[in-house]
Scaffold this active site. Sequence first.
Site, short mmCIF file in Angstrom:
data_model
loop_
_atom_site.label_atom_id
_atom_site.label_comp_id
_atom_site.label_asym_id
_atom_site.label_seq_id
_atom_site.Cartn_x
_atom_site.Cartn_y
_atom_site.Cartn_z
N ASP A 29 0.83 -1.21 0.00
CA ASP A 29 0.00 0.00 0.00
C ASP A 29 0.87 1.26 0.00
O ASP A 29 1.96 1.25 0.57
CB ASP A 29 -0.91 -0.03 1.25
N ASN A 31 1.35 3.36 -2.95
CA ASN A 31 1.88 3.78 -4.26
C ASN A 31 1.32 5.15 -4.67
O ASN A 31 2.06 6.02 -5.15
CB ASN A 31 1.51 2.78 -5.36
N TRP A 34 2.80 7.94 -2.61
CA TRP A 34 4.20 8.17 -3.00
C TRP A 34 4.26 9.06 -4.23
O TRP A 34 5.04 10.02 -4.30
CB TRP A 34 4.88 6.82 -3.27
N HIS A 46 2.63 3.13 -8.96
CA HIS A 46 2.50 1.69 -9.20
C HIS A 46 3.72 1.16 -9.96
O HIS A 46 4.21 0.07 -9.67
CB HIS A 46 1.21 1.39 -9.98
N LEU A 140 11.42 -20.55 -5.17
CA LEU A 140 10.48 -19.66 -4.47
C LEU A 140 9.14 -19.76 -5.19
O LEU A 140 9.11 -19.76 -6.43
CB LEU A 140 11.01 -18.21 -4.54
C1 FPP Z 1 -1.99 0.05 -3.31
O1 FPP Z 1 -1.50 1.37 -3.31
C2 FPP Z 1 -1.46 -0.66 -4.45
C3 FPP Z 1 -2.20 -1.29 -5.42
C4 FPP Z 1 -3.67 -1.32 -5.44
C5 FPP Z 1 -1.55 -1.93 -6.58
C6 FPP Z 1 -0.29 -2.67 -6.28
C7 FPP Z 1 0.42 -2.88 -7.54
C8 FPP Z 1 1.77 -2.85 -7.68
C9 FPP Z 1 2.72 -2.70 -6.57
C10 FPP Z 1 2.36 -2.95 -9.02
C11 FPP Z 1 2.17 -4.23 -9.75
C12 FPP Z 1 2.50 -5.47 -9.04
C13 FPP Z 1 2.89 -6.61 -9.63
C14 FPP Z 1 2.94 -7.83 -8.82
C15 FPP Z 1 3.28 -6.71 -11.05
P1 FPP Z 1 -2.54 2.57 -3.40
O2 FPP Z 1 -2.70 2.95 -4.83
O3 FPP Z 1 -3.80 2.20 -2.70
O4 FPP Z 1 -1.79 3.70 -2.62
P2 FPP Z 1 -2.46 4.89 -1.78
O5 FPP Z 1 -3.11 4.27 -0.58
O6 FPP Z 1 -1.28 5.73 -1.42
O7 FPP Z 1 -3.43 5.58 -2.69
#
Ligand code: FPP
Length: 270
Positions: A29, A31, A34, A46, A140
């Site tokens: 969580d 992204n 950030w 992301h 893994l």
């Molecule tokens: C949550 O952060 C993250 C996600 C919903 C997506 C996660 C995806 C990735 C890390 C990239 C792709 C992964 C793979 C395995 C290829 P958020 O967007 O909710 O962050 P926020 O809470 O700051 O808005």
Amino acid sequence: MSKSPRIVSTTSAVPALSTLPQHVAVIMDGNGRWAKGRGLPRIAGHRKGVEAVRELVTACGELGIPYLTLFAFSSENWRRPETEVRLLLELFLMALDKEVKKLHTSKVRFRVIGDIERFGPKLGARIQAAEELTRDNQNLTLTIAANYGGRWDVAQACKQLAREAAAGQLDPESITPESLEPHLSMAGMPEPDLFIRTGGEQRISNFLLWQLAYTELYFTPVLWPEFDRSQFDQALASFASRQRRFGQTGDQVEGQPLEQPARAGKGSHA
Ligand code: FPP
């Protein structure tokens, strides 16, 4: 090659204790925050998140942690703006194309759990091909939870049992937690020992509801794109310091030997 961990349901038996988790599950969580903090579009967060995924996979390979499960897209994430969902799916597709060969070279078994039909045939076919290619790898097991929800998982397992009962192959009175488990998406894998959630929220958000029954929970305010090896080491140190009792008393646990970590320093994923 990793030593296969004994598969034990934590509510039916006490598993062997180890200072190194055999299975780590992560909610990645932060992204969006950030990216926002840098004046960038959410998708940039992301993208940066994919780099953090790569680093964590490498670390698990090096440390000899045999199972890593990542929550990439929840069944509730469809509620996000349409553009973000579309860009996220494109990012999965790109990451799949770019990373699968490398994962295979590093002997990583790649799996996806969740209701992937909704992603459409193109992504579905790529996922299937990646699973096929890597199915016998033993360094893994990397499981990506995509369009996954813990409640969906339990419901789909119940549906399978109900079908068997309706066909007269199963006595409903004989159903136990142990008979449900083989129908869950994580069947055959040990339950997570360590759950990590980055980004500051302290909740499970419909992740592996069934399997987290006795998992150690670790929450950090660090945003996912900044979760690097040193952050992971801190999570592992926190795990190693916990006393896991599985319903027993502290005195009982103190008398039990700790298993040595299976191996170290092998199988990195570049
Ligand atoms: C949550 O952060 C993250 C996600 C919903 C997506 C996660 C995806 C990735 C890390 C990239 C792709 C992964 C793979 C395995 C290829 P958020 O967007 O909710 O962050 P926020 O809470 O700051 O808005």
